[in-house]
Design a protein around this motif. Structure first.
Motif, mmCIF file in Angstrom:
data_model
loop_
_atom_site.group_PDB
_atom_site.id
_atom_site.type_symbol
_atom_site.label_atom_id
_atom_site.label_comp_id
_atom_site.label_asym_id
_atom_site.label_seq_id
_atom_site.Cartn_x
_atom_site.Cartn_y
_atom_site.Cartn_z
ATOM 1 N N LEU A 161 86.222 1.675 65.619
ATOM 2 C CA LEU A 161 86.365 1.819 64.169
ATOM 3 C C LEU A 161 86.492 0.475 63.449
ATOM 4 N N MET A 162 86.402 -0.630 64.189
ATOM 5 C CA MET A 162 86.430 -1.952 63.544
ATOM 6 C C MET A 162 85.258 -2.056 62.571
ATOM 7 N N GLU A 163 85.466 -2.847 61.523
ATOM 8 C CA GLU A 163 84.390 -3.050 60.552
ATOM 9 C C GLU A 163 83.259 -3.839 61.197
ATOM 10 N N TRP A 164 82.106 -3.753 60.588
ATOM 11 C CA TRP A 164 80.907 -4.481 60.978
ATOM 12 C C TRP A 164 81.275 -5.947 61.181
ATOM 13 N N ASP A 165 80.766 -6.558 62.228
ATOM 14 C CA ASP A 165 80.938 -8.006 62.427
ATOM 15 C C ASP A 165 79.827 -8.689 61.640
ATOM 16 N N TYR A 166 80.211 -9.339 60.521
ATOM 17 C CA TYR A 166 79.231 -9.947 59.628
ATOM 18 C C TYR A 166 78.806 -11.346 60.051
ATOM 19 N N GLY A 167 79.377 -11.871 61.131
ATOM 20 C CA GLY A 167 78.982 -13.191 61.607
ATOM 21 C C GLY A 167 79.167 -14.253 60.549
ATOM 22 N N SER A 168 78.117 -15.041 60.295
ATOM 23 C CA SER A 168 78.223 -16.150 59.347
ATOM 24 C C SER A 168 78.311 -15.674 57.889
ATOM 25 N N GLY B 90 84.813 0.325 54.889
ATOM 26 C CA GLY B 90 83.716 0.802 54.073
ATOM 27 C C GLY B 90 82.370 0.930 54.760
ATOM 28 N N HIS B 91 81.826 -0.178 55.245
ATOM 29 C CA HIS B 91 80.489 -0.105 55.835
ATOM 30 C C HIS B 91 80.482 0.722 57.120
ATOM 31 N N LEU B 92 81.514 0.571 57.944
ATOM 32 C CA LEU B 92 81.556 1.322 59.191
ATOM 33 C C LEU B 92 81.588 2.824 58.916
ATOM 34 N N LEU B 93 82.417 3.263 57.973
ATOM 35 C CA LEU B 93 82.499 4.695 57.677
ATOM 36 C C LEU B 93 81.207 5.209 57.054
ATOM 37 N N ARG B 94 80.549 4.399 56.251
ATOM 38 C CA ARG B 94 79.269 4.798 55.680
ATOM 39 C C ARG B 94 78.234 4.985 56.798
ATOM 40 N N CYS B 95 78.223 4.071 57.758
ATOM 41 C CA CYS B 95 77.303 4.184 58.899
ATOM 42 C C CYS B 95 77.627 5.409 59.745
ATOM 43 N N LEU B 96 78.912 5.672 59.944
ATOM 44 C CA LEU B 96 79.326 6.826 60.729
ATOM 45 C C LEU B 96 78.839 8.115 60.065
ATOM 46 N N ALA B 97 78.981 8.196 58.741
ATOM 47 C CA ALA B 97 78.507 9.373 58.017
ATOM 48 C C ALA B 97 76.987 9.489 58.110
ATOM 49 N N CYS C 281 75.097 8.508 60.541
ATOM 50 C CA CYS C 281 74.813 9.008 61.894
ATOM 51 C C CYS C 281 75.150 10.496 62.003
ATOM 52 N N TRP C 282 76.271 10.902 61.435
ATOM 53 C CA TRP C 282 76.675 12.310 61.456
ATOM 54 C C TRP C 282 75.583 13.200 60.848
ATOM 55 N N LEU C 283 74.980 12.718 59.765
ATOM 56 C CA LEU C 283 73.971 13.500 59.048
ATOM 57 C C LEU C 283 72.571 13.382 59.644
ATOM 58 N N GLY C 284 72.422 12.614 60.726
ATOM 59 C CA GLY C 284 71.120 12.455 61.355
ATOM 60 C C GLY C 284 70.237 11.421 60.688
ATOM 61 N N LEU C 285 70.820 10.597 59.809
ATOM 62 C CA LEU C 285 70.064 9.569 59.095
ATOM 63 C C LEU C 285 70.174 8.206 59.758
ATOM 64 N N GLY C 286 70.966 8.106 60.798
ATOM 65 C CA GLY C 286 71.224 6.817 61.429
ATOM 66 C C GLY C 286 72.147 5.978 60.569
ATOM 67 N N ALA C 287 72.534 4.839 61.095
ATOM 68 C CA ALA C 287 73.446 3.953 60.369
ATOM 69 C C ALA C 287 72.852 3.526 59.028
ATOM 70 N N GLN C 288 71.524 3.383 58.944
ATOM 71 C CA GLN C 288 70.887 2.993 57.684
ATOM 72 C C GLN C 288 71.121 4.014 56.587
ATOM 73 N N GLY C 289 71.378 5.256 56.959
ATOM 74 C CA GLY C 289 71.680 6.282 55.970
ATOM 75 C C GLY C 289 72.934 5.968 55.181
ATOM 76 N N GLY C 290 73.807 5.134 55.736
ATOM 77 C CA GLY C 290 75.011 4.721 55.019
ATOM 78 C C GLY C 290 74.719 3.963 53.743
ATOM 79 N N ALA C 291 73.519 3.405 53.632
ATOM 80 C CA ALA C 291 73.145 2.697 52.405
ATOM 81 C C ALA C 291 73.152 3.629 51.196
#
Length: 193
Positions: free
Chosen positions: A80-87, A143-150, A152-162
């Motif tokens: 459940l950690m947030e996205w690792d945004y790197g630089s 925020g971003h992690l939960l959006r991605c999780l949702a 994926c739940w809906l079958g849209l993949g992590a990009q569906g979180g957008a």
């Protein structure tokens, strides 16, 4: 076996959340406003029964969980950690777009951080595990992690979180209509005191 509901709870406001700075692994505390947001979740959550309560190890999620009244039940869940945004950690989308005009975290890489595919893998693994559980599950995260999780739940993949805006201190419920995974509630504010 009854289908579980996943209650997604975004942590309360932090300094970087309010200023739009990407806050991945930087372990910021809640602001007083964020603590108030977390406390407002408590009456709602007290009316629910949760078989499990999972929280990101980062303090903003753990503190939100505690102030919302579910701290004693909480288990740390690293997925459940947030996205690792790197630089891109600590900078805003507007700053990134000076060099990459159409950049979004959902469509472009984060140099030195996680790819959307890696985030999706984490989300799908967690969903798969939780679908085998009985009872509702509360997930305190980011925020971003939960959006991605949702997504994926809906079958849209992590990009569906957008497609899903998620404010601090809000809750969402993922569930089912018959056998179909659905979004039952999204970005709902807690009741005012």
């Amino acid at each position: 076996m009854a289908h579980p509901q996943l209650w997604l709870l975004r942590h309360g406001a932090t300094e970087w959340a309010l200023s739009g700075r990407h806050t991945g692994r930087t372990d910021l505390p809640l602001l007083p406003q964020g603590e108030d947001e977390a406390r407002r979740l408590a009456p709602l959550l007290a009316q629910q029964s949760f078989a499990r309560v999972l929280t990101s190890p980062l303090q903003r999620a753990r503190r939100t969980c505690a102030l919302a009244g579910l701290g004693p039940q909480a288990e740390l869940e690293p997925r459940l950690m947030e996205w690792d945004y790197g630089s891109y950690e600590g900078i805003t989308t507007a700053e990134i777009r000076r060099d990459i005009p159409d950049w979004t975290v959902f469509s472009h890489p984060c140099p030195g951080g996680e790819s959307i595919e890696q985030v999706q893998t984490r989300c799908e693994q967690l969903i798969h595990e939780l679908l085998g559980q009985e009872g509702n599950i509360a997930l305190f995260a980011h925020g971003h992690l939960l959006r991605c999780l949702a997504g994926c739940w809906l079958g849209l993949g992590a990009q569906g979180g957008a497609l899903l805006v998620l404010s601090t201190g809000t809750y969402c419920v993922l569930g089912f209509e018959r056998e179909q995974r659905t979004l039952l509630r999204w970005n709902a504010p807690a009741c005012l005191p």
